[in-house]
Enzyme design. Structure first.
Site, short mmCIF file in Angstrom:
data_model
loop_
_atom_site.label_atom_id
_atom_site.label_comp_id
_atom_site.label_asym_id
_atom_site.label_seq_id
_atom_site.Cartn_x
_atom_site.Cartn_y
_atom_site.Cartn_z
N ARG A 25 0.44 -1.49 0.12
CA ARG A 25 0.19 0.16 -0.04
C ARG A 25 1.04 1.32 0.30
NH1 ARG A 25 -0.25 4.42 2.73
NH2 ARG A 25 -0.02 3.84 4.67
N CYS A 251 3.72 9.79 0.68
CA CYS A 251 2.00 10.16 0.16
C CYS A 251 2.62 10.79 -0.51
CB CYS A 251 1.98 10.70 1.36
SG CYS A 251 0.33 11.28 1.28
P1 HMG Z 1 -13.67 14.25 -2.40
O1 HMG Z 1 -13.04 14.99 -3.64
O2 HMG Z 1 -13.33 15.47 -1.52
O3 HMG Z 1 -14.68 13.56 -2.59
O4 HMG Z 1 -11.97 13.12 -2.65
P2 HMG Z 1 -16.59 13.42 -2.91
O5 HMG Z 1 -16.62 12.93 -1.48
O6 HMG Z 1 -16.33 14.93 -2.47
O7 HMG Z 1 -16.55 12.28 -3.58
C1 HMG Z 1 -16.42 12.90 -5.67
C2 HMG Z 1 -16.19 12.01 -6.48
O8 HMG Z 1 -15.38 11.08 -6.20
C3 HMG Z 1 -17.96 11.05 -6.04
O9 HMG Z 1 -17.81 10.97 -7.23
C4 HMG Z 1 -17.56 10.07 -5.42
O10 HMG Z 1 -18.10 8.93 -5.77
C5 HMG Z 1 -16.30 9.39 -5.72
P3 HMG Z 1 -19.02 11.48 -8.24
O11 HMG Z 1 -20.42 11.23 -7.66
O12 HMG Z 1 -18.75 12.82 -8.30
O13 HMG Z 1 -18.98 10.61 -10.29
N1 HMG Z 1 -15.24 8.94 -4.38
C6 HMG Z 1 -14.72 7.80 -5.03
N2 HMG Z 1 -14.88 6.63 -5.72
C7 HMG Z 1 -13.57 5.97 -5.67
N3 HMG Z 1 -13.18 5.64 -4.11
C8 HMG Z 1 -13.52 6.11 -2.95
C9 HMG Z 1 -14.65 7.31 -3.49
N4 HMG Z 1 -14.31 8.79 -2.22
C10 HMG Z 1 -15.16 9.86 -3.67
N5 HMG Z 1 -13.21 6.05 -2.09
C11 HMG Z 1 -11.28 11.93 -0.87
C12 HMG Z 1 -12.26 12.92 -0.84
C13 HMG Z 1 -11.07 11.13 0.63
C14 HMG Z 1 -11.90 10.20 -1.32
C15 HMG Z 1 -9.36 11.94 -1.80
O14 HMG Z 1 -9.03 13.07 -0.56
C16 HMG Z 1 -8.64 10.95 -2.11
O15 HMG Z 1 -9.03 9.26 -2.27
N6 HMG Z 1 -7.81 11.75 -0.77
C17 HMG Z 1 -6.78 9.96 -0.78
C18 HMG Z 1 -5.66 10.18 -0.69
C19 HMG Z 1 -4.42 9.14 -0.51
O16 HMG Z 1 -5.20 8.28 -0.43
N7 HMG Z 1 -3.43 9.21 -0.42
C20 HMG Z 1 -2.16 8.37 0.89
C21 HMG Z 1 -3.01 7.49 1.19
S1 HMG Z 1 -2.25 8.05 3.22
C22 HMG Z 1 -0.90 8.36 2.78
O17 HMG Z 1 0.21 7.27 2.79
C23 HMG Z 1 -0.22 8.44 4.41
C24 HMG Z 1 -0.34 7.31 6.46
O18 HMG Z 1 0.64 6.59 5.47
C25 HMG Z 1 0.86 7.96 7.70
C26 HMG Z 1 1.60 8.50 6.91
O19 HMG Z 1 2.74 7.66 6.15
O20 HMG Z 1 1.86 9.43 7.98
C27 HMG Z 1 -1.66 6.05 5.85
MG MG Z 2 2.90 6.31 4.82
#
Ligand code: HMG
Ligand code: MG
Length: 315
Positions: A25, A251
């Protein structure tokens, strides 16, 4: 060739540590190339065969936000689940939970931010409104019998706001645990923590929560502090450590985030200290080398590099 560390036990450490593997992941979400799904499935299988009991497999985030993991559903169809192994996936919102439930996921991880700017950049939410997104996810997940882990990102500092106040991390962490998450993983997303800061944060959280039992640590190694920070966390009583095969990861929404603590480097240190992990180091190194070939670049892990190239050393 020295293939295992000398074992000399140190006082004040846990007997056993759970390594929470995030390579499929966190590792693959930040690669320039998208790895074919069958390679991902083999990667996960190799990790289980090397002794991992928890493998964070993929994310059900928006596929446009992280295209490298857009094949999450297909990957889960392909992963042959080994009894006793947990395969958590990252889920930010209810849409992500729906997708996870459709594919038989038994454990999810939500991921909150300790800072305003990163909540906005990574989740398109404010610090406060991220909780409104997570509350129904955790409630429904628990209602469906799932386990829920919580990350807090930017626990030590972020590139926009500077050092993160300890009290702010404690407040975010406590709220996530109160939602019903079983564990809180403290993320140093951009690798800016140093051991004194780690001790201060864990002591503050331990005081607030009544013990370190529900804490895990998640260090990125941007400034080479991940192992020192991990040892500090172990001395504070933490027994769950996140790490990534070969030290890959980062990230895409955090400026200057580089790889995670490498699993092999962590396991070398833990086995050297006489701490049990249940992991087979040669298998881990073999898997890292195999993955590095597929990614087309050498593994950043020092242990993988040493075992690949080091001259003979008396064992
Ligand atoms: P948003 O644009 O605010 O989403 O994104 P929304 O709720 O307004 O929805 C917009 C559209 O996206 C809708 O579709 C939803 O259905 C669709 P429409 O109605 O317009 O056709 N949608 C999705 N589709 C598929 N799967 C979903 C989903 N959610 C909405 N889950 C959101 C908000 C949270 C979805 C976005 O910001 C996002 O995906 N962010 C993820 C970023 C990410 O993955 N970052 C990396 C992981 S975190 C990390 O690495 C840190 C960690 O390792 C710890 C550390 O190192 O500190 C964990
Ligand atoms: Mg991380």
């Amino acid at each position: 060739m020295m293939r295992e560390p000398y074992r000399i036990e140190a006082r004040g450490l846990p007997e056993r540590v759970t390594v929470y593997e995030v390579g499929p992941r966190d590792g693959l979400q930040n690669e320039a190339v998208t790895v074919p799904v069958e390679v991902k499935a083999e990667f996960v299988a190799r990790l289980a065969a090397a002794g991992h009991r928890v493998i964070e497999t993929t994310s059900f985030v928006h596929p446009k936000w992280v295209p490298q993991l857009a094949d999450a559903a297909e990957l889960l169809e392909r992963v042959e689940r080994v009894p006793g192994v947990r395969y958590p996936v990252l889920v930010p919102n209810e849409r992500g939970l729906d997708r996870a439930l459709e594919h038989g996921v038994e454990e999810i991880a939500i991921f909150a931010s300790a800072t305003e700017t990163f909540a906005n950049r990574n989740l398109n939410r404010t610090l406060e409104s991220q909780f409104e997104m997570f509350e129904p996810v955790v409630a429904r997940a628990l209602g469906n019998g799932l386990r829920v882990r919580a990350y807090v990102s930017m626990c030590f500092g972020d590139p926009w706001e500077g050092p993160t106040p300890v009290a702010q991390v404690v407040s975010v962490g406590r709220r996530l645990l109160e939602l019903g998450c079983y564990e809180l993983s403290l993320g140093d997303t951009v690798g800016v923590g140093t051991p004194g800061h780690v001790a201060a944060l864990i002591e503050a959280l331990t005081g607030d929560l009544g013990g370190p039992e529900r804490l895990a640590v998640h260090f990125h190694d941007t400034y080479g502090q991940a192992l020192a920070n991990t040892l500090t966390a172990l001395r504070e009583g933490v027994t769950v450590v996140d790490a990534s095969t070969g030290g890959i990861g980062g990230c895409p929404y955090a400026e200057s985030a580089t790889g995670n603590l490498a699993t092999e480097d962590l396991v070398w240190m833990l086995h050297g200290l006489g701490v049990e992990t249940g992991l087979d180091l040669p298998s881990l190194v073999e898997t890292s080398t195999w993955l590095a070939e597929r990614l087309g670049r050498p593994s950043p892990s020092r242990v993988v590099q040493a075992l690949g190239t080091a001259p003979d050393v008396k064992e």
